[in-house]
Design a protein around this motif. Sequence first.
Motif: not given
Lengths: 113, 109
Positions: B34-40
Motif C-alpha cells: 500500500y502507498w499513502y501520503r501525508q501532505i503537511h
Amino acid sequence: DTAVSQTPKYLVTQMGNDKSIKCEQNLGHDTMYWYKQDSKKFLKIMFSYNNKELIINETVPNRFSPKSPDKAHLNLHINSLELGDSAVYFCASSHRAGEEKLFFGSGTQLSVL
Amino acid sequence: DAKTTQPPSMDCAEGRAANLPCNHSTISGNEYVYWYRQIHSQGPQYIIHGLKNNETNEMASLIITEDRKSSTLILPHATLRDTAVYYCIVKSNTDKLIFGTGTRLQVFP
C-alpha cells in the motif's frame, strides 16, 4: 462535504485536565480508528472500532477511552492529561475491518501545558 | 515493526516523473503493498495498492517486481502539491495499517 471530520482542530489544555475529541464520518463505513502522531512524526494506531465494537486496542494508557455511540461516530476521551499526550490525533474510517483504503480526518493538535 | 525500507528523502523537478522506491524483502504471499501520503498539516491519504500486478489509478502507478521484494510508486508528472511524506506499507487483510518513517518528497519549481 467533509468525509471524516474531527473537532476541535486545536486543543490547548493544562496537565491533569480531562478532554474529548470528536470524530464523525459520513461515508457509511463500518470501521473507525484513532491514530496518534507524535512530535517525531511517527503515526501509530491506538484503537479501532467495527460497528461500535472495539476490535483493536494497542498498548494505550487506560486514561484514553474511546466511545462509539453509533458506527458513524468515534470519540476519544482522555483523562488526567499528561505532557506526553501532546500530539496530533487522527481519526479515520474504512468500509470494513482490514480494508486497505482508510479515509483520515485532518487531525486534532493537542497541546498539554 | 515496519516491514519496508524507504529512502528518507527525495527531490523531483515539477513536471517530471517522481519514482519512489520501497524495499519489502520479507513480504509474505498474502500481503499487499500500500502507498499513502501525508501532505503537511493534513491526514494521510490513500494513493494505491497492489498484490503482484502493476496498478494504475488517477493518482499514480505502482510497479511491483516479479519477486515482490520491492516496488516503485510513480507520480508521472509531479506538481508542487505532491510535496509530502510518502509511506509504503505492507500488510495482509487482517493486519493493522502500520506506518513507517516514509520518504519525504520535495517537488521543486
